[in-house]
Scaffold this active site. Structure first.
Site, PDB file in Angstrom:
ATOM      1  N   HIS A   1       0.847  -1.188   0.000  1.00  0.00           N
ATOM      2  CA  HIS A   1       0.000   0.000   0.000  1.00  0.00           C
ATOM      3  C   HIS A   1       0.881   1.236   0.000  1.00  0.00           C
ATOM      4  CE1 HIS A   1      -3.046   2.945   1.272  1.00  0.00           C
ATOM      5  NE2 HIS A   1      -3.912   2.095   0.763  1.00  0.00           N
TER       6      HIS A   1
ATOM      7  N   GLU B   1      -7.902  -4.669  -1.082  1.00  0.00           N
ATOM      8  CA  GLU B   1      -8.429  -5.363  -2.254  1.00  0.00           C
ATOM      9  C   GLU B   1      -8.417  -6.888  -2.097  1.00  0.00           C
ATOM     10  OE1 GLU B   1      -6.259  -2.845  -2.632  1.00  0.00           O
ATOM     11  OE2 GLU B   1      -7.390  -1.338  -3.743  1.00  0.00           O
TER      12      GLU B   1
END
Length: 380
Positions: free
Chosen positions: A267, A320
């Site tokens: 991330h 996700e």
């Protein structure tokens, strides 16, 4: 003479404005909406509650919630002029692109409803336009999917919550309580997440005084990129590609060796585990099944192998990875994974658009020119 400031690539760690909407503390693995932990809200409040919080600045009382829900119900219904063109939008092109279709349909909605520029609208009108766009987006996305599949779109139901309506409109079946709660947790957890690429895009457009839909359409375009919102289905596709536990290590090593990105891991902000991923993993485990068992095995092995191959990078599963698992478990088809993300994030975009609309200054950075030095003679 004005002074220029050179900033890092991608505007990394550059503060561009102030906001009252929320923040992400990547080193802590924490993010919030207003003064509340976003994960705490996801576990205890409805999407409507958090929508109200983002637009109004406080959580609703029971009476405020009732009025808000009543206000939303008619806004979910599509104008006839928009419904009439959805079949053409849904079936255009060889592949289904729901976010592109959403941009097109919202642009028509802006024309049909004569949405004024933010610059010309008062705060009441701005908020009303933002409410309309947020409310109608799930209806448009679900209708586009069903039309592409050769099915008739369904009308939103006033007796269902926002999360229940989304599942109903997409699948055609009234959701179970377990599935509705799982999707609601996910939707609340993805309403907003700092000044990500799509949110910043929305604010840049809003700073020009353009209408709400123009700003939202720009955000959707940024969001559609696979490096931003377009990863939940790709992360789940990785599980399909791996297939069995004995293939995990070799698959990861091959990806890293080829320089490929492993979708669903890492991330831009978090240096700890993504709090959204942790919550969704717990939700997935609560539902259970072979997919969940395999996903948790894959997650741990990928984290371990990445720690070996990329020491010090702290690469963990992001939102996700388990978002795809949860949506699969709840019956949402894979082409609608990223649109599900958009159903909630449009609330965050709109709240940012409303906040930006109070600032009269346009966002206008500059670039450093590095091409051939002018003035060069113009060839004859």
């Amino acid at each position: 003479m004005s002074t220029t400031i050179t900033v890092p690539p991608g505007l990394r760690n550059v503060v561009v404005t102030e906001t009252t909407l929320g923040d992400v503390r990547g080193d802590e693995g924490f993010y919030h909406y207003r003064q509340y932990s976003a994960i705490d809200l996801a576990k205890s409040k409805t999407l409507e509650d958090v929508w109200y919080l983002m637009f109004e600045g406080h959580l609703p009382t029971a009476a405020e919630r009732e009025r808000f829900v009543a206000e939303l119900a008619p806004l979910r219904v599509l104008p006839d002029e928009v419904s009439a063109v959805l079949p053409a939008i849904a079936t255009a092109g060889p592949t289904f692109n729901p976010l592109a279709g959403l941009r097109t349909a919202l642009s028509l909605l802006a024309a049909v409803r004569a949405l004024p520029p933010l610059w010309d609208a008062d705060p009441v009108r701005r908020k009303a336009d933002a409410m309309l766009v947020c409310a109608v987006t799930p209806t448009i996305l679900a209708a586009l999917y069903r039309l592409r599949e050769g099915q008739q779109p369904l009308e939103p139901r006033a007796d269902l919550s926002a999360a229940e309506n989304w599942l109903y409109l997409v699948t055609g079946a009234e959701p179970t309580a377990v599935h509705a709660a799982a999707i609601e947790h996910y939707l609340v957890s993805t309403v907003d997440h700092g000044f990500n690429a799509s949110t910043f895009t929305a604010r840049v457009i809003a700073s020009t005084g353009a209408d709400v839909v123009s700003a939202v359409a720009g955000a959707i375009g940024a969001f559609s990129g696979p490096l931003h919102g377009g990863a939940p289905d790709r992360a789940l596709a990785s599980l399909d590609e791996i297939g069995t536990p004995d293939r995990i290590d070799a698959w990861v090593r091959a990806k890293v060796s080829a320089g490929d990105r492993i979708m669903g891991f890492g991330h831009a902000v978090y240096r700890t585990e993504d709090p959204r991923s942790l919550m969704l993993r717990d939700i997935a485990r609560g539902i259970g099944g072979d997919l969940v068992d395999f996903a948790t095995t894959v997650e741990q092995r990928i984290v371990d192998v990445l720690a070996e191959l990329k020491p010090g990078r702290n690469l963990y599963a992001n939102v996700e990875f388990y978002a795809g698992v949860v949506m699969e478990l709840c019956g949402i088809p894979r082409p609608m994974f990223t649109p599900t993300f958009a159903v909630s994030r449009i609330i965050g975009w709109s709240a940012n658009i409303l906040e930006q609309s109070t600032d009269p200054k346009i966002i206008r950075p500059i670039a450093t020119y590095v091409g051939p030095q002018p003035p060069a003679p113009v060839p004859s």
